[in-house]
Design a protein around this motif. Structure first.
Motif, mmCIF file in Angstrom:
data_model
loop_
_atom_site.group_PDB
_atom_site.id
_atom_site.type_symbol
_atom_site.label_atom_id
_atom_site.label_comp_id
_atom_site.label_asym_id
_atom_site.label_seq_id
_atom_site.Cartn_x
_atom_site.Cartn_y
_atom_site.Cartn_z
ATOM 1 N N GLY A 1 0.822 -1.197 0.000
ATOM 2 C CA GLY A 1 0.000 0.000 0.000
ATOM 3 C C GLY A 1 0.854 1.243 0.000
ATOM 4 N N PRO A 2 0.237 2.432 -0.119
ATOM 5 C CA PRO A 2 0.994 3.685 -0.075
ATOM 6 C C PRO A 2 1.838 3.776 1.185
ATOM 7 C CG PRO A 2 -1.244 4.096 -0.817
ATOM 8 C CD PRO A 2 -1.192 2.657 -0.379
ATOM 9 N N LEU A 3 3.066 4.329 1.022
ATOM 10 C CA LEU A 3 4.071 4.314 2.081
ATOM 11 C C LEU A 3 4.377 5.709 2.594
ATOM 12 C CD1 LEU A 3 6.682 2.009 0.303
ATOM 13 C CD2 LEU A 3 4.913 1.302 1.916
ATOM 14 N N TYR A 4 4.682 5.786 3.886
ATOM 15 C CA TYR A 4 5.336 6.973 4.445
ATOM 16 C C TYR A 4 6.412 6.504 5.410
ATOM 17 C CZ TYR A 4 6.651 11.088 6.935
ATOM 18 O OH TYR A 4 7.407 12.083 7.498
ATOM 19 N N LEU A 5 7.640 6.933 5.186
ATOM 20 C CA LEU A 5 8.775 6.557 6.021
ATOM 21 C C LEU A 5 9.209 7.772 6.825
ATOM 22 C CD1 LEU A 5 10.803 4.270 6.657
ATOM 23 C CD2 LEU A 5 12.184 5.084 4.740
ATOM 24 N N SER A 6 9.310 7.604 8.146
ATOM 25 C CA SER A 6 9.662 8.733 9.004
ATOM 26 C C SER A 6 11.048 9.260 8.668
ATOM 27 C CB SER A 6 9.601 8.326 10.480
ATOM 28 O OG SER A 6 10.571 7.336 10.768
ATOM 29 N N HIS A 7 11.332 10.486 9.094
ATOM 30 C CA HIS A 7 12.567 11.160 8.708
ATOM 31 C C HIS A 7 13.804 10.408 9.180
ATOM 32 C CE1 HIS A 7 15.470 14.526 8.238
ATOM 33 N NE2 HIS A 7 14.659 14.862 7.267
ATOM 34 N N ASP A 8 13.702 9.715 10.312
ATOM 35 C CA ASP A 8 14.851 8.959 10.817
ATOM 36 C C ASP A 8 14.902 7.538 10.259
ATOM 37 O OD1 ASP A 8 12.803 7.703 12.149
ATOM 38 O OD2 ASP A 8 13.478 8.253 14.160
ATOM 39 N N GLY A 9 13.938 7.175 9.390
ATOM 40 C CA GLY A 9 13.932 5.852 8.787
ATOM 41 C C GLY A 9 13.513 4.733 9.708
ATOM 42 N N GLU A 10 12.987 5.067 10.882
ATOM 43 C CA GLU A 10 12.677 4.040 11.874
ATOM 44 C C GLU A 10 11.227 3.572 11.811
ATOM 45 O OE1 GLU A 10 13.168 3.266 16.691
ATOM 46 O OE2 GLU A 10 13.896 5.115 15.779
ATOM 47 N N TYR A 11 10.303 4.468 11.478
ATOM 48 C CA TYR A 11 8.889 4.122 11.440
ATOM 49 C C TYR A 11 8.368 4.173 10.013
ATOM 50 C CZ TYR A 11 8.651 4.510 16.513
ATOM 51 O OH TYR A 11 8.837 4.330 17.854
ATOM 52 N N LEU A 12 7.627 3.143 9.622
ATOM 53 C CA LEU A 12 7.032 3.041 8.300
ATOM 54 C C LEU A 12 5.525 2.899 8.461
ATOM 55 C CD1 LEU A 12 7.314 2.618 5.198
ATOM 56 C CD2 LEU A 12 7.443 0.166 5.680
ATOM 57 N N THR A 13 4.776 3.744 7.759
ATOM 58 C CA THR A 13 3.319 3.679 7.767
ATOM 59 C C THR A 13 2.844 3.178 6.416
ATOM 60 O OG1 THR A 13 3.220 5.579 9.272
ATOM 61 C CG2 THR A 13 1.198 4.976 8.137
ATOM 62 N N ILE A 14 1.985 2.147 6.412
ATOM 63 C CA ILE A 14 1.454 1.568 5.189
ATOM 64 C C ILE A 14 -0.068 1.574 5.271
ATOM 65 C CG2 ILE A 14 1.513 -0.387 3.606
ATOM 66 C CD1 ILE A 14 3.771 -0.766 6.463
ATOM 67 N N THR A 15 -0.728 2.110 4.254
ATOM 68 C CA THR A 15 -2.178 2.000 4.137
ATOM 69 C C THR A 15 -2.450 0.767 3.295
ATOM 70 O OG1 THR A 15 -2.377 4.408 4.212
ATOM 71 C CG2 THR A 15 -4.296 3.179 3.466
ATOM 72 N N GLU A 16 -2.752 -0.345 3.940
ATOM 73 C CA GLU A 16 -2.791 -1.643 3.268
ATOM 74 C C GLU A 16 -4.027 -1.784 2.375
ATOM 75 O OE1 GLU A 16 -1.505 -5.143 5.372
ATOM 76 O OE2 GLU A 16 -1.024 -3.950 7.134
ATOM 77 N N LEU A 17 -3.792 -1.984 1.075
ATOM 78 C CA LEU A 17 -4.877 -2.060 0.099
ATOM 79 C C LEU A 17 -5.745 -3.285 0.302
ATOM 80 C CD1 LEU A 17 -2.944 -1.003 -3.131
ATOM 81 C CD2 LEU A 17 -4.313 0.429 -1.617
ATOM 82 N N ALA A 18 -5.125 -4.427 0.600
ATOM 83 C CA ALA A 18 -5.868 -5.683 0.712
ATOM 84 C C ALA A 18 -6.751 -5.723 1.949
ATOM 85 C CB ALA A 18 -4.902 -6.863 0.722
#
Length: 206
Positions: A142-159
């Protein structure tokens, strides 16, 4: 054309990009200057500005471009995958994300599909891209957002009908993966994986 991607390294300096254009600001977005892209670049999949002069582009051919002089000169590197059948999957939003903490340590996240397989993969380097470790992230595409420090990843899961999953990366090397579902209780700090699902929630569409 419209802005698809945005990356700021501080409150003044930032990049904005569409698939075929890249612009830069040094005054917080009051004015923008168009940057010259590498001639051979495909459509832009992800951008990341690490400092006013150092930044990164990823295109849909999985070529990572880097600059250390504000976009005057670009260096190109193709990211190799273990499965050559995998290609970017259209997820209706950012299909990739890049973060570099410095000139050596960086991560690239990719939504990939092909050959009957789907995978959310992370490519991690500690030597400026000379070598990469490939990791499978235990979450849907799904669409991704990666935090500035690369530690947290947010995914809006399509399925999962837009379920939002927040994944935390622990800076360790482990071989097994485990997911933790958010049930309201305090999350344990123990883990078997370099990634742990911190929480999941559904967007309110009413």
């Amino acid at each position: 054309d419209g802005c698809e991607l945005l990356s700021f390294c501080d409150d003044k300096n930032g990049w904005a990009a569409s698939f075929l254009n890249l612009v830069a600001t040094n005054d917080g977005g009051n004015t923008w200057e168009k940057l010259v892209l590498p001639e051979e670049i495909n459509q832009i999949a992800a951008i990341s500005l690490r400092s006013p002069e150092a930044g990164y582009l990823l295109d849909y051919d999985r070529v990572l471009y880097s600059t250390t002089d504000g976009g005057k000169i670009w260096f190109a590197q193709t990211l190799e995958l273990e499965n050559s059948d995998l290609e970017f999957m259209n997820v209706g939003g950012p299909s990739a994300a890049i973060r570099f903490l410095d000139g050596e340590r960086g991560i690239v996240i990719l939504n990939l599909a092909g050959g009957g397989q789907r995978a959310l993969q992370a490519l991690r380097t500690t030597d400026g891209g000379q070598s990469w470790d490939i990791e499978i992230i235990p979450a849907g595409l799904g669409p991704l957002y990666l935090s500035h420090d690369g530690e947290y990843l947010t995914i809006t899961e399509l399925a999962k009908l837009g379920q939002v999953t927040l994944v935390k990366h622990f800076r360790t090397i482990q071989s097994e993966y485990r997911e933790k579902k958010f049930l309201g209780e305090e999350l344990s700090s123990s883990y078997l994986s370099p990634y742990e699902t911190v929480c999941r929630c559904h967007r309110n569409t009413s």
